[in-house]
Design an enzyme around this catalytic site. Structure first.
Site, PDB file in Angstrom:
ATOM      1  N   GLU A  94       0.822  -1.207   0.000  1.00 21.03           N
ATOM      2  CA  GLU A  94       0.000   0.000   0.000  1.00 21.03           C
ATOM      3  C   GLU A  94       0.857   1.259   0.000  1.00 21.03           C
ATOM      4  OE1 GLU A  94      -3.744  -0.841   2.583  1.00 21.03           O
ATOM      5  OE2 GLU A  94      -2.171  -2.230   3.106  1.00 21.03           O
ATOM      6  N   SER A 130      -6.646  -2.825   1.580  1.00 20.75           N
ATOM      7  CA  SER A 130      -7.050  -2.454   0.229  1.00 20.75           C
ATOM      8  C   SER A 130      -7.529  -3.646  -0.583  1.00 20.75           C
ATOM      9  CB  SER A 130      -5.897  -1.769  -0.510  1.00 20.75           C
ATOM     10  OG  SER A 130      -5.437  -0.660   0.208  1.00 20.75           O
ATOM     11  N   TYR A 140     -12.254  -1.115  -6.206  1.00 19.16           N
ATOM     12  CA  TYR A 140     -11.616  -0.049  -5.453  1.00 19.16           C
ATOM     13  C   TYR A 140     -10.928   0.978  -6.329  1.00 19.16           C
ATOM     14  CZ  TYR A 140     -13.173  -2.068  -1.279  1.00 19.16           C
ATOM     15  OH  TYR A 140     -14.000  -2.495  -0.296  1.00 19.16           O
ATOM     16  N   ARG A 186     -10.454   3.354  11.675  1.00 18.75           N
ATOM     17  CA  ARG A 186     -11.660   3.133  10.868  1.00 18.75           C
ATOM     18  C   ARG A 186     -12.056   1.672  10.979  1.00 18.75           C
ATOM     19  NH1 ARG A 186     -10.203   3.046   5.450  1.00 18.75           N
ATOM     20  NH2 ARG A 186     -10.823   0.876   5.350  1.00 18.75           N
ATOM     21  N   ASP A 198     -14.352  -1.357   9.502  1.00 19.38           N
ATOM     22  CA  ASP A 198     -15.092  -1.803   8.316  1.00 19.38           C
ATOM     23  C   ASP A 198     -16.103  -2.869   8.717  1.00 19.38           C
ATOM     24  OD1 ASP A 198     -13.529  -0.135   6.786  1.00 19.38           O
ATOM     25  OD2 ASP A 198     -12.178  -1.706   6.069  1.00 19.38           O
ATOM     26  N   GLU A 228     -13.070  -5.699  10.121  1.00 20.69           N
ATOM     27  CA  GLU A 228     -11.718  -5.365  10.588  1.00 20.69           C
ATOM     28  C   GLU A 228     -11.677  -3.955  11.147  1.00 20.69           C
ATOM     29  OE1 GLU A 228      -8.677  -4.573   7.799  1.00 20.69           O
ATOM     30  OE2 GLU A 228      -9.994  -3.437   6.466  1.00 20.69           O
ATOM     31  N   ASN A 267      -8.980  -0.724  11.150  1.00 21.44           N
ATOM     32  CA  ASN A 267      -7.745  -0.187  10.546  1.00 21.44           C
ATOM     33  C   ASN A 267      -7.176   0.886  11.461  1.00 21.44           C
ATOM     34  OD1 ASN A 267      -7.932  -1.439   7.727  1.00 21.44           O
ATOM     35  ND2 ASN A 267      -9.934  -0.509   7.992  1.00 21.44           N
ATOM     36  N   GLY A 308      -6.566   5.389   5.514  1.00 19.10           N
ATOM     37  CA  GLY A 308      -6.086   6.323   4.490  1.00 19.10           C
ATOM     38  C   GLY A 308      -6.504   7.758   4.785  1.00 19.10           C
TER      39      GLY A 308
HETATM   40  N1  LIG Z   1     -17.026 -11.781   4.857  1.00 19.44           N
HETATM   41  C1  LIG Z   1     -17.242 -10.903   3.878  1.00 19.44           C
HETATM   42  N2  LIG Z   1     -18.455 -10.824   3.289  1.00 19.44           N
HETATM   43  C2  LIG Z   1     -18.676  -9.938   2.277  1.00 19.44           C
HETATM   44  N3  LIG Z   1     -17.758  -9.090   1.797  1.00 19.44           N
HETATM   45  C3  LIG Z   1     -16.528  -9.128   2.347  1.00 19.44           C
HETATM   46  C4  LIG Z   1     -16.214 -10.023   3.418  1.00 19.44           C
HETATM   47  N4  LIG Z   1     -14.915  -9.835   3.750  1.00 19.44           N
HETATM   48  C5  LIG Z   1     -14.455  -8.864   2.940  1.00 19.44           C
HETATM   49  N5  LIG Z   1     -15.408  -8.424   2.112  1.00 19.44           N
HETATM   50  C6  LIG Z   1     -15.251  -7.360   1.110  1.00 19.44           C
HETATM   51  O1  LIG Z   1     -13.866  -7.122   0.925  1.00 19.44           O
HETATM   52  C7  LIG Z   1     -13.503  -5.809   1.384  1.00 19.44           C
HETATM   53  C8  LIG Z   1     -12.159  -5.850   2.095  1.00 19.44           C
HETATM   54  O2  LIG Z   1     -12.207  -6.698   3.202  1.00 19.44           O
HETATM   55  P1  LIG Z   1     -11.555  -6.341   4.596  1.00 19.44           P
HETATM   56  O3  LIG Z   1     -11.794  -7.483   5.526  1.00 19.44           O
HETATM   57  O4  LIG Z   1     -12.026  -4.998   5.057  1.00 19.44           O
HETATM   58  O5  LIG Z   1      -9.997  -6.331   4.254  1.00 19.44           O
HETATM   59  P2  LIG Z   1      -8.996  -5.175   3.781  1.00 19.44           P
HETATM   60  O6  LIG Z   1      -9.758  -3.889   3.685  1.00 19.44           O
HETATM   61  O7  LIG Z   1      -7.970  -5.134   4.873  1.00 19.44           O
HETATM   62  O8  LIG Z   1      -8.405  -5.633   2.494  1.00 19.44           O
HETATM   63  C9  LIG Z   1     -14.650  -5.391   2.292  1.00 19.44           C
HETATM   64  O9  LIG Z   1     -14.733  -3.993   2.374  1.00 19.44           O
HETATM   65  C10 LIG Z   1     -15.834  -6.056   1.619  1.00 19.44           C
HETATM   66  O10 LIG Z   1     -16.245  -5.327   0.476  1.00 19.44           O
HETATM   67 MG   LIG Z   2     -11.137  -3.107   4.917  1.00 15.23          MG
END
Ligand SMILES: Nc1ncnc2c1ncn2[C@@H]1O[C@H](COP(=O)(O)OP(=O)(O)O)[C@@H](O)[C@H]1O
Ligand SMILES: [Mg+2]
Length: 312
Positions: free
Chosen positions: A14, A150, A221, A260, A262, A276, A278, A282
């Site tokens: 990142e 990301s 993204y 933040r 999520d 998660e 963060n 960002g």
């Molecule tokens: N269990 C889940 N069910 C549905 N969508 C998911 C799930 N896990 C991740 N996502 C999708 O993937 C994105 C990134 O996942 P995340 O766990 O926030 O990891 P990171 O942001 O660290 O890459 C989420 O914002 C969501 O859009």
């Molecule tokens: Mg995330």
């Protein structure tokens, strides 16, 4: 007015996001009257910090080394005050396996999951357990590396036959991988900012994908493929529940000053699930925490000045 070292870039995947966040933070710090020392984090980090002795280090690193407590530990050793979460919170939050176990044990809803190390596959025959895992989580499932951001390395597996490829992709990013229940629903982010020493949830941001492309997930993204709505249009009771849940997760992991969270809001049941936390979200033009702060009447310079003032 202080001498502020902005720690940005680094070797993580990142890097570019971090450089963008860093540039924006530097401009803001200058507007606020601080002297800025730009530091692209690399081999000479300790030498530079020892020579420059900044009053404060503003850490805008994302992903490996920056968000996982590594740089924070060095700042502790050098006795330089720094922004944001302390070492232990960074370690807990940046490891999704640790964070999800902690949330699960504390009763904070997070999608059901199983986690494996590479060793489990290499030396313990974990591949044989995949059918059992798949039936316990039900398809589709989400396969993701334990530490990353990301959406890097995240794959959806629609059937058991998709799992091996998804695992290989995830293992190329990390030694630990999660298989997680897929939550069909709305994607929400709650930014937290401490005000008078108390963590407060800022208005919720909803990320709406412009085109629902299940396969081509990472491209969602890219600029323009996702629309952000802030404040998200939610039933007030649900909004409050989501914000409180985010605050619970923030406190549980022991974050400081800002972060933040999520989440996914299950369409069918309206139940929120924390994905998660963060610790260093960002801070670019399009990032969610600045948008949320803005919606709460806190402009970017105000945000940055609060974060610097709370450094310790
Ligand atoms: N269990 C889940 N069910 C549905 N969508 C998911 C799930 N896990 C991740 N996502 C999708 O993937 C994105 C990134 O996942 P995340 O766990 O926030 O990891 P990171 O942001 O660290 O890459 C989420 O914002 C969501 O859009
Ligand atoms: Mg995330």
């Amino acid at each position: 007015m202080s001498r502020v070292a902005v720690l940005k870039g680094g070797r993580s995947l990142e890097r570019q996001v971090s450089l963008n966040s860093g540039a924006r933070v530097e401009e803001s710090l200058r507007r606020l009257g601080h002297e800025v020392i730009e530091v692209d984090v690399g081999h000479d980090l300790v030498d530079r910090l020892s020579a420059d002795r900044p009053d404060v280090a503003f850490v805008v690193l994302h992903g490996r080394d920056g968000e996982d407590g590594t740089v924070q530990e060095l700042l502790e050793v050098l006795d330089i005050p720094y922004t944001g979460s302390r070492v232990s919170a960074c370690i807990r939050a940046s490891d999704k396996v640790l964070a999800k176990h902690a949330m699960h044990d504390a009763g904070i809803p997070t999608p059901d999951f199983f986690a494996f190390s590479e060793t489990a596959f290499r030396s313990l025959g974990a591949a044989q357990a995949l059918p059992a895992i798949s039936s316990r989580l039900r398809f589709p499932i989400v396969v993701k590396p334990a530490s990353q951001g990301s959406a890097l390395g995240i794959k959806f597996a629609r059937a058991e036959s998709d799992v091996p490829t998804a695992l290989i992709a995830a293992f190329s990013y990390d030694k630990k991988v999660l298989l997680e229940r897929y939550v069909a629903g709305r994607e929400l982010a709650v930014s937290i900012l401490e005000q008078d020493g108390q963590p407060r949830a800022l208005p919720i941001v909803e990320a709406v994908p412009e085109e629902e492309s299940f396969y081509d997930f990472e491209s969602r993204y890219e600029i323009g493929r996702t629309r952000f709505i802030c404040p998200a249009e939610l039933d007030p009771a649900v909004g409050l529940q989501v914000q409180n849940l985010a605050l619970d997760a923030y406190r549980l992991l022991g974050c400081s000053v800002f972060a933040r969270v999520d989440l996914m809001l299950d369409t069918e049941t309206s139940e929120p699930f924390v994905l998660e936390v963060n610790p260093i979200p960002g801070l670019t033009e399009t990032s969610l925490l600045p948008q949320a702060a803005d919606a709460a009447g806190i402009g970017f310079d105000d945000l940055i000045s609060r974060i610097v003032a709370a450094a310790s």
